[in-house]
Scaffold this active site. Structure first.
Site, PDB file in Angstrom:
ATOM      1  N   HIS A 371       0.839  -1.200   0.000  1.00  0.00           N
ATOM      2  CA  HIS A 371       0.000   0.000   0.000  1.00  0.00           C
ATOM      3  C   HIS A 371       0.874   1.249   0.000  1.00  0.00           C
ATOM      4  O   HIS A 371       1.912   1.299   0.669  1.00  0.00           O
ATOM      5  CB  HIS A 371      -0.913   0.010   1.230  1.00  0.00           C
ATOM      6  CG  HIS A 371      -2.156  -0.797   1.032  1.00  0.00           C
ATOM      7  ND1 HIS A 371      -3.368  -0.243   0.713  1.00  0.00           N
ATOM      8  CD2 HIS A 371      -2.371  -2.128   1.070  1.00  0.00           C
ATOM      9  CE1 HIS A 371      -4.280  -1.194   0.594  1.00  0.00           C
ATOM     10  NE2 HIS A 371      -3.690  -2.352   0.798  1.00  0.00           N
ATOM     11  N   PRO A 372       0.429   2.269  -0.717  1.00  0.00           N
ATOM     12  CA  PRO A 372       1.211   3.509  -0.758  1.00  0.00           C
ATOM     13  C   PRO A 372       0.985   4.345   0.497  1.00  0.00           C
ATOM     14  O   PRO A 372      -0.011   4.189   1.206  1.00  0.00           O
ATOM     15  CB  PRO A 372       0.633   4.221  -1.985  1.00  0.00           C
ATOM     16  CG  PRO A 372      -0.802   3.777  -2.026  1.00  0.00           C
ATOM     17  CD  PRO A 372      -0.776   2.333  -1.557  1.00  0.00           C
ATOM     18  N   SER A 388      -6.312   3.550  -5.905  1.00  0.00           N
ATOM     19  CA  SER A 388      -5.765   4.350  -4.813  1.00  0.00           C
ATOM     20  C   SER A 388      -5.875   5.838  -5.118  1.00  0.00           C
ATOM     21  O   SER A 388      -6.168   6.649  -4.218  1.00  0.00           O
ATOM     22  CB  SER A 388      -4.299   3.983  -4.562  1.00  0.00           C
ATOM     23  OG  SER A 388      -4.190   2.688  -4.013  1.00  0.00           O
ATOM     24  N   GLU A 391      -9.448   6.840  -4.460  1.00  0.00           N
ATOM     25  CA  GLU A 391      -9.775   6.809  -3.038  1.00  0.00           C
ATOM     26  C   GLU A 391      -9.177   8.005  -2.306  1.00  0.00           C
ATOM     27  O   GLU A 391      -9.855   8.655  -1.494  1.00  0.00           O
ATOM     28  CB  GLU A 391      -9.275   5.492  -2.433  1.00  0.00           C
ATOM     29  CG  GLU A 391     -10.086   4.285  -2.896  1.00  0.00           C
ATOM     30  CD  GLU A 391      -9.334   2.969  -2.775  1.00  0.00           C
ATOM     31  OE1 GLU A 391      -9.920   1.934  -3.111  1.00  0.00           O
ATOM     32  OE2 GLU A 391      -8.145   2.982  -2.360  1.00  0.00           O
ATOM     33  N   GLN A 392      -7.920   8.308  -2.598  1.00  0.00           N
ATOM     34  CA  GLN A 392      -7.290   9.433  -1.906  1.00  0.00           C
ATOM     35  C   GLN A 392      -7.903  10.757  -2.339  1.00  0.00           C
ATOM     36  O   GLN A 392      -8.109  11.665  -1.520  1.00  0.00           O
ATOM     37  CB  GLN A 392      -5.773   9.421  -2.135  1.00  0.00           C
ATOM     38  CG  GLN A 392      -5.085   8.216  -1.509  1.00  0.00           C
ATOM     39  CD  GLN A 392      -3.597   8.419  -1.286  1.00  0.00           C
ATOM     40  OE1 GLN A 392      -3.099   9.565  -1.226  1.00  0.00           O
ATOM     41  NE2 GLN A 392      -2.865   7.313  -1.103  1.00  0.00           N
ATOM     42  N   PHE A 423       0.964   3.585   7.063  1.00  0.00           N
ATOM     43  CA  PHE A 423      -0.313   3.845   7.729  1.00  0.00           C
ATOM     44  C   PHE A 423      -1.427   3.587   6.717  1.00  0.00           C
ATOM     45  O   PHE A 423      -1.464   4.196   5.656  1.00  0.00           O
ATOM     46  CB  PHE A 423      -0.358   5.295   8.217  1.00  0.00           C
ATOM     47  CG  PHE A 423      -1.679   5.679   8.816  1.00  0.00           C
ATOM     48  CD1 PHE A 423      -2.001   5.277  10.108  1.00  0.00           C
ATOM     49  CD2 PHE A 423      -2.590   6.432   8.101  1.00  0.00           C
ATOM     50  CE1 PHE A 423      -3.215   5.631  10.681  1.00  0.00           C
ATOM     51  CE2 PHE A 423      -3.807   6.790   8.656  1.00  0.00           C
ATOM     52  CZ  PHE A 423      -4.130   6.385   9.952  1.00  0.00           C
ATOM     53  N   ALA A 426      -9.046   3.102   5.484  1.00  0.00           N
ATOM     54  CA  ALA A 426     -10.051   3.148   4.408  1.00  0.00           C
ATOM     55  C   ALA A 426     -10.558   4.578   4.326  1.00  0.00           C
ATOM     56  O   ALA A 426     -11.442   4.994   5.084  1.00  0.00           O
ATOM     57  CB  ALA A 426     -11.187   2.174   4.701  1.00  0.00           C
ATOM     58  N   VAL A 427      -9.980   5.350   3.419  1.00  0.00           N
ATOM     59  CA  VAL A 427     -10.234   6.791   3.404  1.00  0.00           C
ATOM     60  C   VAL A 427     -11.692   7.127   3.096  1.00  0.00           C
ATOM     61  O   VAL A 427     -12.166   8.214   3.444  1.00  0.00           O
ATOM     62  CB  VAL A 427      -9.302   7.502   2.401  1.00  0.00           C
ATOM     63  CG1 VAL A 427      -7.848   7.379   2.849  1.00  0.00           C
ATOM     64  CG2 VAL A 427      -9.479   6.940   0.994  1.00  0.00           C
TER      65      VAL A 427
END
Length: 471
Positions: A371-372, A388, A391-392, A423, A426-427
């Protein structure tokens, strides 16, 4: 491939709105089984007398002999019970569906004429009222074909519905393969119709009932009085009517037999039930063929790509990226016992999570480290996966100020230095402020606690991604 054929999902948590005509809150569908003259009897070429669904407690077949009392009970259904029920339904303005055994119909021309004159649907109840469970497939296929032929000859039109009752595991498939039926009812598994796929055939299923059924006058536990029958039917109706009033209309089937419900004491309970439901607005009492026509028009079948039917390459292509850069999870999930229950987001999610949870710590750590960082250098360089990135961005992490970005990068570095993995959160469950607060709260945890939390967050991220894929 280990594949489980039974469907434990059905319509799932969000059943379709039935949309019954005139916004009815419930469809109450009455079935009259006409079996008299089609039951096991050596006069019919069978090896023994009938022993099923009569008023003789503990009846057993009599091999090679006529059972005069059993025959007489069945004859009551044709001679007296049918006509009593005919008067009840025509007087109430309700047209039931008849499940007609073809050989029984052939022996009852006056009853058939009365059914037709009253506008009742006559569906097929098979060729004879006998067990199909031990029939070789070719023999059962031939029996279905002969039932259709004889029914058409006796009634004048072919049957559009099918219910065997004493069926085999192959009956539904064999009936569907004929392409002859608007619906098949050899199931008891839902309160609404549904579709199945049999080869290229989209077959409508209208489930039947063995509980709201007068057969329980002849089985244990069962009804003793007509009042018992009425109370059970009333309770079922009242419950379903309330569900319909709350916006989830259902179907209630009521199963009847001429030799059972046609007896005066038993029919009294049925009459009370009909009087009860006719005191409510929004009650539709259709034939089953009417339900079939409505469902086909309102809820036509749509074929979808089903995970349980995919080959390995397609399964991994679709779901290999759900866990970040970890296609091995989908590879192994494909080998699980998948079935219709997995043909949805929750089903695939469960299968993928099972593999992730059962993997060794090093493999799970590999998923975490794939994961980034949040708002990290990969994001700034545009090197995140499409999922990703979306999501971000959804949490506003693509619109950080320089100070906010620097703060996130500082926290990321501190978190990785302490725990050995990024870290993960789930944003979609958060906004920018709550993500920052979670960062502050979790960074001081021990690494085992954070490892478990990060794994939970990975599963939550996968859940969101699968919901997107299935949407």
């Amino acid at each position: 491939m280990k594949r489980y054929p039974r469907d434990m999902r059905g319509h799932g948590p969000d059943a379709p709105a039935a949309g019954w005509p005139d916004d009815a809150r419930i469809a109450v569908q009455f079935v009259l089984n006409y079996e008299e003259g089609g039951e096991n009897c050596i006069l019919h070429g069978d090896g023994a007398s009938e022993a099923f669904l009569s008023d003789i407690p503990g009846a057993a077949p009599w091999p090679g002999q006529r059972h005069w009392n059993m025959e007489s009970i069945y004859e009551y259904g044709a001679r007296a019970g049918f006509w009593r029920l005919h008067r009840l339904f025509t007087g109430a303005g309700i047209a039931p569906t008849v499940y007609g055994v073809a050989s029984a119909l052939a022996r009852s021309p006056e009853q058939v004429a009365a059914m037709k004159a009253a506008g009742w649907e006559i569906a097929s109840h098979g060729l004879k009222w006998v067990e199909h469970r031990d029939m070789p497939e070719d023999a059962e296929r031939a029996a279905i074909a002969e039932a259709i032929r004889l029914h058409t000859e006796v009634v004048g039109t072919p049957p559009r519905g099918w219910y065997t009752g004493r069926c085999s595991a192959s009956t539904v498939r064999l009936a569907a393969e004929t392409g002859a039926f608007d619906y098949i009812s050899d199931t008891y598994d839902d309160d609404l119709p549904y579709w199945i796929e049999v080869g290229k055939r989209d077959q409508l299923i209208i489930p039947y009932t063995l509980e709201a059924n007068d057969m329980r006058f002849a089985t244990a536990p069962g009804w003793v009085t007509g009042q018992d029958f009425f109370v059970y039917l009333k309770d079922a109706f009242d419950t379903l009517y309330a569900e319909g009033a709350a916006g989830a209309p259902k179907m209630m089937s009521v199963g009847l037999h001429c030799r059972l419900a046609g007896r005066p004491g038993k029919m009294a309970g049925l009459k009370r039930f009909i009087d009860h439901i006719q005191g409510f607005d929004g009650v539709w009492c259709p034939r089953r063929i009417d339900i079939a026509a409505h469902w086909a028009a309102t809820h036509p079948h749509r074929r979808i790509e089903r995970p349980s039917r995919m080959d390995r390459a397609r399964f991994v292509e679709l779901y290999g990226g759900v866990f970040e850069h970890s296609p091995w999870i989908a590879e192994r999930a494909f080998d699980l016992e998948l079935g219709p229950a997995h043909d949805c987001a929750a089903g695939v999610h469960n299968a993928l999570c099972r593999i992730f949870r059962s993997a060794g710590r090093d493999e799970r750590m590999g998923v975490l480290t794939a994961h980034p960082d949040l708002a990290g250098k990969l994001a700034a360089a545009g090197r995140l996966t499409a999922q990703s990135t979306s999501e971000q961005a959804g949490a506003g992490l693509d619109l950080l100020t320089d100070d906010e970005r620097a703060a996130f990068q500082k926290q990321n570095a501190a978190y990785v230095a302490r725990h050995g993995f990024p870290f993960i959160i789930a944003v979609r469950d958060h906004d920018k402020a709550s993500i920052a607060a979670a960062f502050e709260r979790r960074i001081g945890n021990d690494s085992e606690t954070e490892f478990a939390e990060a794994c939970r967050q990975v599963e939550r991220i996968a859940e969101f991604r699968l919901e997107d894929l299935f949407a």
